[in-house]
Motif scaffolding. Sequence first.
Motif, short mmCIF file in Angstrom:
data_model
loop_
_atom_site.label_atom_id
_atom_site.label_comp_id
_atom_site.label_asym_id
_atom_site.label_seq_id
_atom_site.Cartn_x
_atom_site.Cartn_y
_atom_site.Cartn_z
N VAL A 192 0.84 -1.21 0.00
CA VAL A 192 0.00 0.00 0.00
C VAL A 192 0.87 1.25 0.00
CG1 VAL A 192 -1.73 1.28 1.29
CG2 VAL A 192 -1.90 -1.19 1.10
N VAL A 193 1.91 1.25 0.82
CA VAL A 193 2.81 2.40 0.86
C VAL A 193 3.52 2.57 -0.47
CG1 VAL A 193 4.88 3.32 1.99
CG2 VAL A 193 3.09 2.27 3.35
N PHE B 136 1.73 8.81 -5.99
CA PHE B 136 0.65 9.79 -5.84
C PHE B 136 1.12 11.00 -5.05
CE2 PHE B 136 -3.04 11.44 -3.55
CZ PHE B 136 -3.86 11.74 -4.62
N LEU B 137 1.78 10.76 -3.93
CA LEU B 137 2.27 11.86 -3.10
C LEU B 137 3.40 12.61 -3.79
CD1 LEU B 137 2.19 10.05 0.34
CD2 LEU B 137 0.55 11.69 -0.57
N ALA B 138 4.23 11.90 -4.53
CA ALA B 138 5.32 12.56 -5.27
C ALA B 138 4.76 13.46 -6.36
CB ALA B 138 6.25 11.52 -5.86
N ILE C 64 -3.58 3.01 -9.06
CA ILE C 64 -3.37 2.59 -7.68
C ILE C 64 -4.48 1.67 -7.21
CG2 ILE C 64 -3.37 3.46 -5.31
CD1 ILE C 64 -1.85 5.91 -6.36
N VAL C 65 -5.72 2.01 -7.52
CA VAL C 65 -6.86 1.18 -7.09
C VAL C 65 -6.81 -0.19 -7.77
CG1 VAL C 65 -9.37 0.97 -7.19
CG2 VAL C 65 -8.31 3.10 -6.46
N ALA D 71 -7.12 -7.41 0.11
CA ALA D 71 -7.07 -8.09 1.40
C ALA D 71 -6.40 -7.21 2.46
CB ALA D 71 -6.33 -9.41 1.27
N GLU D 72 -5.38 -6.46 2.08
CA GLU D 72 -4.71 -5.58 3.04
C GLU D 72 -5.52 -4.33 3.35
OE1 GLU D 72 -0.66 -4.60 2.31
OE2 GLU D 72 -0.13 -6.63 1.71
#
Length: 100
Positions: free
Chosen positions: A4-5, A11-13, A51-52, A58-59
């Motif tokens: 996930v990270v 996205f954050l970049a 990303i989706v 599951a996580e």
Amino acid sequence: MTAVVTLMVPFLASCSWESLPVSRRLWQKHGQQIVDWLHLRLAQPALLLHIVAAAPIAELTEWPFLLTVTFGIYCAFAIGFTLSALRSNGDIQAKSLEGA
């Protein structure tokens, strides 16, 4: 959790790279408006769909992850709300939307 990270880093970049030219004054305000439009209308939706699609479902449905995300969102709102209320000398009613 690592997956996930890893998915959220681009996205954050992209959010930070989009605002970098403004802080360095590399182009004028009109140029920044064009970049903002392209970033918000084209790049972000495409990146979010990627990303989706690649996210491990599951996580994402585990309770510790959901509680951590919810608490993080609450903390971000609380910090924004507190700072805007302090800047407005306690006008909470007018500044409640600035926390969001």
